[in-house]
Design a protein around this motif. Structure first.
Motif, PDB file in Angstrom:
ATOM      1  N   ARG A  89      57.066  55.360  99.968  1.00 15.90           N
ATOM      2  CA  ARG A  89      57.177  56.615 100.707  1.00 15.90           C
ATOM      3  C   ARG A  89      58.633  56.920 101.031  1.00 15.90           C
ATOM      4  O   ARG A  89      59.454  56.020 101.197  1.00 15.90           O
ATOM      5  CB  ARG A  89      56.377  56.533 102.012  1.00 15.90           C
ATOM      6  N   ALA A  90      58.945  58.189 101.174  1.00 11.79           N
ATOM      7  CA  ALA A  90      60.318  58.604 101.471  1.00 11.79           C
ATOM      8  C   ALA A  90      60.789  58.068 102.814  1.00 11.79           C
ATOM      9  O   ALA A  90      61.980  57.765 102.992  1.00 11.79           O
ATOM     10  CB  ALA A  90      60.406  60.125 101.447  1.00 11.79           C
ATOM     11  N   ASP A  91      59.875  57.911 103.773  1.00 13.48           N
ATOM     12  CA  ASP A  91      60.314  57.461 105.101  1.00 13.48           C
ATOM     13  C   ASP A  91      60.639  55.971 105.153  1.00 13.48           C
ATOM     14  O   ASP A  91      61.084  55.469 106.180  1.00 13.48           O
ATOM     15  CB  ASP A  91      59.266  57.811 106.167  1.00 13.48           C
ATOM     16  N   PHE A  92      60.450  55.250 104.035  1.00 17.32           N
ATOM     17  CA  PHE A  92      60.888  53.856 103.973  1.00 17.32           C
ATOM     18  C   PHE A  92      62.415  53.767 103.803  1.00 17.32           C
ATOM     19  O   PHE A  92      62.981  52.682 103.922  1.00 17.32           O
ATOM     20  CB  PHE A  92      60.255  53.132 102.783  1.00 17.32           C
ATOM     21  N   MET A  93      63.054  54.861 103.482  1.00 15.95           N
ATOM     22  CA  MET A  93      64.439  54.819 103.019  1.00 15.95           C
ATOM     23  C   MET A  93      65.436  55.296 104.075  1.00 15.95           C
ATOM     24  O   MET A  93      66.333  56.081 103.809  1.00 15.95           O
ATOM     25  CB  MET A  93      64.564  55.642 101.729  1.00 15.95           C
TER      26      MET A  93
END
Length: 221
Positions: A89-93
């Motif tokens: 997911r994008a929010d892991f980054m």
């Protein structure tokens, strides 16, 4: 007939790899959260004469992964090849200075607890077969951590360590754990990182069974 189980089924690399293993004679188990997408992918593979079926599962839910993989083996045949390649997911980054401990819960569940759950589910069947392949697909941050993508960098590194340990301890059982690092974007027009090229690489990792870590293309400086 044995089964190729794909965790993180999607229309790009996942579909290409499922098609490659399916045309080699394996049945295909597709695992992802989106039921409609699973049905579409299974139908597309079916039009190519490949026996494929979707099994809904969430990589953040260990119980759903275990249930899906066991059902797949019951329905399609023993799982000989497992590919773990869901898209983070994008929010892991988040940047490294912006993350707290809670920000690591989902990335570590995604990249560590998910793979451990899957391996524990399929390993007994591989041992009964007397062979098996565990394919781990990761981005470049697995080997070169990036401070702007801290969650995946930390979690991919942990997944890599787990997969490397499996490579060592399972070799004597004819079960090959191997990792493919894809440093950049997967692009249809790429000579090294298109879905079709990568699917051939992954199939070769299964058949040639040499070494642990492989790269789709060199890491850039």
């Amino acid at each position: 007939m044995t089964t190729f189980a794909l965790v993180g089924a999607g229309p790009g690399l996942g579909l290409a790899t499922a098609r490659r293993f399916g045309t080699a004679g394996h049945s295909v188990a597709l695992l992802a959260r989106n039921v409609d997408r699973l049905e579409e992918l299974a139908a597309e593979l079916g039009r190519d004469g490949i026996e494929a079926r979707g099994f809904p599962a969430d990589v953040l839910d260990p119980a759903s992964l275990t249930t899906a993989l066991r059902e797949a083996a019951d329905v399609l045949g023993p799982i000989e090849i497992l590919q773990y390649s869901p898209v983070p997911r994008a929010d892991f980054m988040k940047p490294v200075l912006d993350i707290g401990t809670a920000d690591l819960d989902a990335p570590l569940a995604f990249s560590v607890k998910g793979p451990v759950t899957c391996v524990n589910a399929v390993l007994p069947g591989m041992r009964e077969l007397g062979r098996g392949t565990l394919l781990f697909v990761n981005g470049g941050s697995a080997v070169r951590p990036h401070p702007e993508r801290a969650g995946t960098s930390i979690a991919f590194a942990a997944e890599s360590a787990y997969a490397a340990m499996l490579h060592g301890v399972l070799a004597t059982e004819n079960i090959h754990a191997t990792q493919l690092i894809i440093p950049g974007a997967i692009r249809p027009d790429s000579e090294t990182s298109s879905p079709s090229v990568l699917s051939e690489r992954l199939y070769a990792l299964h058949t040639e069974r040499t070494g642990f870590r492989h790269y789709a293309e060199p890491l850039s400086d």
